[in-house]
Design an enzyme around this catalytic site. Structure first.
Site, mmCIF file in Angstrom:
data_model
loop_
_atom_site.group_PDB
_atom_site.id
_atom_site.type_symbol
_atom_site.label_atom_id
_atom_site.label_comp_id
_atom_site.label_asym_id
_atom_site.label_seq_id
_atom_site.Cartn_x
_atom_site.Cartn_y
_atom_site.Cartn_z
ATOM 1 N N GLY A 1 37.264 42.496 37.978
ATOM 2 C CA GLY A 1 38.238 42.175 38.642
ATOM 3 C C GLY A 1 37.902 40.752 39.283
ATOM 4 O O GLY A 1 38.021 39.586 38.535
ATOM 5 N N GLY A 2 37.659 40.903 40.521
ATOM 6 C CA GLY A 2 37.149 39.510 41.304
ATOM 7 C C GLY A 2 36.435 38.368 40.407
ATOM 8 O O GLY A 2 36.864 37.106 40.655
ATOM 9 N N SER B 1 33.222 45.923 41.008
ATOM 10 C CA SER B 1 32.336 44.939 41.730
ATOM 11 C C SER B 1 31.281 44.557 40.578
ATOM 12 O O SER B 1 30.222 44.118 41.064
ATOM 13 C CB SER B 1 31.745 45.439 42.809
ATOM 14 O OG SER B 1 32.636 45.841 43.964
ATOM 15 N N HIS C 1 45.550 51.892 35.338
ATOM 16 C CA HIS C 1 44.547 51.299 36.245
ATOM 17 C C HIS C 1 44.627 51.980 37.743
ATOM 18 O O HIS C 1 45.895 52.698 38.142
ATOM 19 C CB HIS C 1 44.665 49.833 36.625
ATOM 20 C CG HIS C 1 43.691 49.161 37.443
ATOM 21 N ND1 HIS C 1 43.917 49.205 38.842
ATOM 22 C CD2 HIS C 1 42.537 48.518 36.874
ATOM 23 C CE1 HIS C 1 42.765 48.593 39.195
ATOM 24 N NE2 HIS C 1 41.973 48.164 38.063
ATOM 25 N N ASN D 1 40.124 41.469 34.295
ATOM 26 C CA ASN D 1 41.610 41.843 34.746
ATOM 27 C C ASN D 1 41.819 41.142 36.092
ATOM 28 O O ASN D 1 41.115 41.229 37.255
ATOM 29 C CB ASN D 1 41.322 43.342 35.207
ATOM 30 C CG ASN D 1 42.758 43.891 35.942
ATOM 31 O OD1 ASN D 1 43.895 43.237 35.885
ATOM 32 N ND2 ASN D 1 42.579 45.020 36.887
ATOM 33 N N TRP D 2 42.802 40.510 36.083
ATOM 34 C CA TRP D 2 43.314 39.429 37.119
ATOM 35 C C TRP D 2 44.093 39.931 38.077
ATOM 36 O O TRP D 2 44.179 39.428 39.190
ATOM 37 C CB TRP D 2 43.896 38.090 36.358
ATOM 38 C CG TRP D 2 43.034 37.124 35.484
ATOM 39 C CD1 TRP D 2 41.466 37.071 35.620
ATOM 40 C CD2 TRP D 2 43.455 35.712 35.161
ATOM 41 N NE1 TRP D 2 41.156 36.137 34.931
ATOM 42 C CE2 TRP D 2 42.169 35.047 34.543
ATOM 43 C CE3 TRP D 2 44.379 35.205 35.014
ATOM 44 C CZ2 TRP D 2 42.064 34.071 33.960
ATOM 45 C CZ3 TRP D 2 44.488 33.993 34.152
ATOM 46 C CH2 TRP D 2 43.339 33.387 33.769
ATOM 47 N N LYS D 3 44.471 40.943 37.793
ATOM 48 C CA LYS D 3 45.342 41.660 38.820
ATOM 49 C C LYS D 3 46.522 40.764 39.121
ATOM 50 O O LYS D 3 46.924 39.810 38.113
ATOM 51 C CB LYS D 3 44.671 42.157 40.021
ATOM 52 C CG LYS D 3 43.219 42.807 39.554
ATOM 53 C CD LYS D 3 42.906 43.569 40.660
ATOM 54 C CE LYS D 3 41.471 44.520 39.952
ATOM 55 N NZ LYS D 3 40.742 45.390 41.178
ATOM 56 N N GLU E 1 45.092 51.106 40.720
ATOM 57 C CA GLU E 1 45.640 50.389 41.699
ATOM 58 C C GLU E 1 47.442 50.755 41.134
ATOM 59 O O GLU E 1 48.371 50.837 41.986
ATOM 60 C CB GLU E 1 45.766 49.093 41.557
ATOM 61 C CG GLU E 1 44.700 48.593 42.420
ATOM 62 C CD GLU E 1 43.671 47.338 41.835
ATOM 63 O OE1 GLU E 1 44.215 46.497 41.231
ATOM 64 O OE2 GLU E 1 42.563 47.404 42.461
ATOM 65 N N GLU F 1 36.185 53.608 36.248
ATOM 66 C CA GLU F 1 36.147 52.568 37.377
ATOM 67 C C GLU F 1 36.209 53.554 38.637
ATOM 68 O O GLU F 1 37.374 53.972 39.030
ATOM 69 C CB GLU F 1 37.251 51.566 37.438
ATOM 70 C CG GLU F 1 37.727 50.701 36.224
ATOM 71 C CD GLU F 1 38.406 49.662 36.710
ATOM 72 O OE1 GLU F 1 37.751 48.451 36.384
ATOM 73 O OE2 GLU F 1 39.486 49.501 37.183
ATOM 74 N N GLY G 1 36.754 46.080 44.350
ATOM 75 C CA GLY G 1 37.150 45.085 45.074
ATOM 76 C C GLY G 1 36.253 45.377 46.581
ATOM 77 O O GLY G 1 36.864 44.562 47.653
HETATM 78 P P1 13P Z 1 36.589 44.134 41.245
HETATM 79 O O1 13P Z 1 35.719 43.643 39.794
HETATM 80 O O2 13P Z 1 37.209 43.112 41.856
HETATM 81 O O3 13P Z 1 35.685 45.199 42.053
HETATM 82 O O4 13P Z 1 37.696 44.998 40.511
HETATM 83 C C1 13P Z 1 37.251 46.064 39.415
HETATM 84 C C2 13P Z 1 38.734 46.424 38.760
HETATM 85 O O5 13P Z 1 39.702 47.042 39.230
HETATM 86 C C3 13P Z 1 39.164 45.916 37.224
HETATM 87 O O6 13P Z 1 39.948 46.666 36.697
#
Ligand code: 13P
Length: 253
Positions: A234-235, A213, A94, A9-11, A96, A167, A173
């Site tokens: 994510g990251g 993470s 999600h 997930n590149w956000k 967020e 999650e 993050g």
């Molecule tokens: P991180 O891997 O950056 O913690 O993000 C997780 C996430 O929200 C994937 O949707």
């Protein structure tokens, strides 16, 4: 047997040209054949990424979808749009989006029904508790309430096509991963809720990802757990070599 499913997930990261550079680099990596792989970039990257990844097994997905086909909904993206460009999957709910954009279990439920009834896209439904919920020992209650509300009205055939991503919000993050045991405990409970709502068969076949993470250093331990079938990254999915190292979780290196 459940096929492992790892999605990045590149956000809100990467412009279209950066997405193309990523795709070129990812194609140079050796990708496992027995893992389902998806990249879920910002909307403007979907078409160029789909084009660049043609001929590979890597799927492309959207970070959201609205439950109406079209209309005066500034800033939204519709299912017909995603179908026309050949999107393979879509994230729903999600944390967020729940936190910053008023996503509720009510809207998640409508979106899930829409996607399952009018397309072959795979919805990835995100659930997870806040740090305060965990500190109060209420994580299972919170996740169970979300799941039951989001799945409401889904038939068993529909439910079986949903991928659930657990999650924990406190692990997103933050560099703070849930321990493999904490992640496994919740994923096992989620499977139990699906068993409760539907059947043994659907509980055993449904794919449950862990997200928060995930990185090359911890993916193996997480994926070894019996109820964790994949990861939503994510990251670490922004760097092709890191993402490829996560996809390669089975290798002994
Ligand atoms: P991180 O891997 O950056 O913690 O993000 C997780 C996430 O929200 C994937 O949707």
């Amino acid at each position: 047997m459940r096929t492992p499913f790892i999605a990045g997930n590149w956000k809100m990261y990467k412009t279209p040209s950066e997405a193309e550079t990523f795709a070129e680099a990812l194609k140079k990596q050796k990708l496992p054949e027995d893992v389902r792989i998806a990249i879920i970039p910002p909307y403007v990257d979907l078409v160029p990424l789909k084009e660049k990844l043609k001929g590979t097994s890597v799927e492309v997905g959207s970070q959201n979808v609205f439950y109406e086909d079209e209309g005066a909904y500034t800033g939204e993206i519709s299912l017909p749009m995603l179908k026309e460009i050949g999107a393979d999957c879509v994230i729903i709910g999600h944390s967020e989006r729940r936190q910053y954009f008023n996503e509720t279990d009510g809207s998640c439920c409508r979106k899930l029904r829409k996607v399952l009834r009018e397309s072959s896209l795979t919805p990835i439904l995100c659930v997870g508790e806040k740090l305060s919920d965990r500190e109060a020992g209420e994580q299972l209650m919170v996740v169970s309430k979300e799941l039951r509300a989001d799945f409401s009205g889904l038939t068993e055939d529909e439910a079986a096509r949903v991928v659930i991503a657990y999650e924990p919000i406190w692990a997103i993050g933050t560099g703070k991963t849930a321990t493999p045991d904490q992640a496994e405990d919740m994923c096992r409970s989620i499977r139990g809720i699906i068993r409760d709502l539907y059947s043994d068969e659907t509980a055993e076949s449904i794919i449950i990802q862990y997200g928060g993470s995930v990185k090359p250093e911890n993916v193996k331990e997480l994926m070894e757990k019996p109820d964790i079938d994949g990861a939503l990254v994510g990251g670490a999915s922004l760097i092709p070599e890191k993402f490829a190292a996560i996809l390669d979780f089975k290798s002994e290196a």
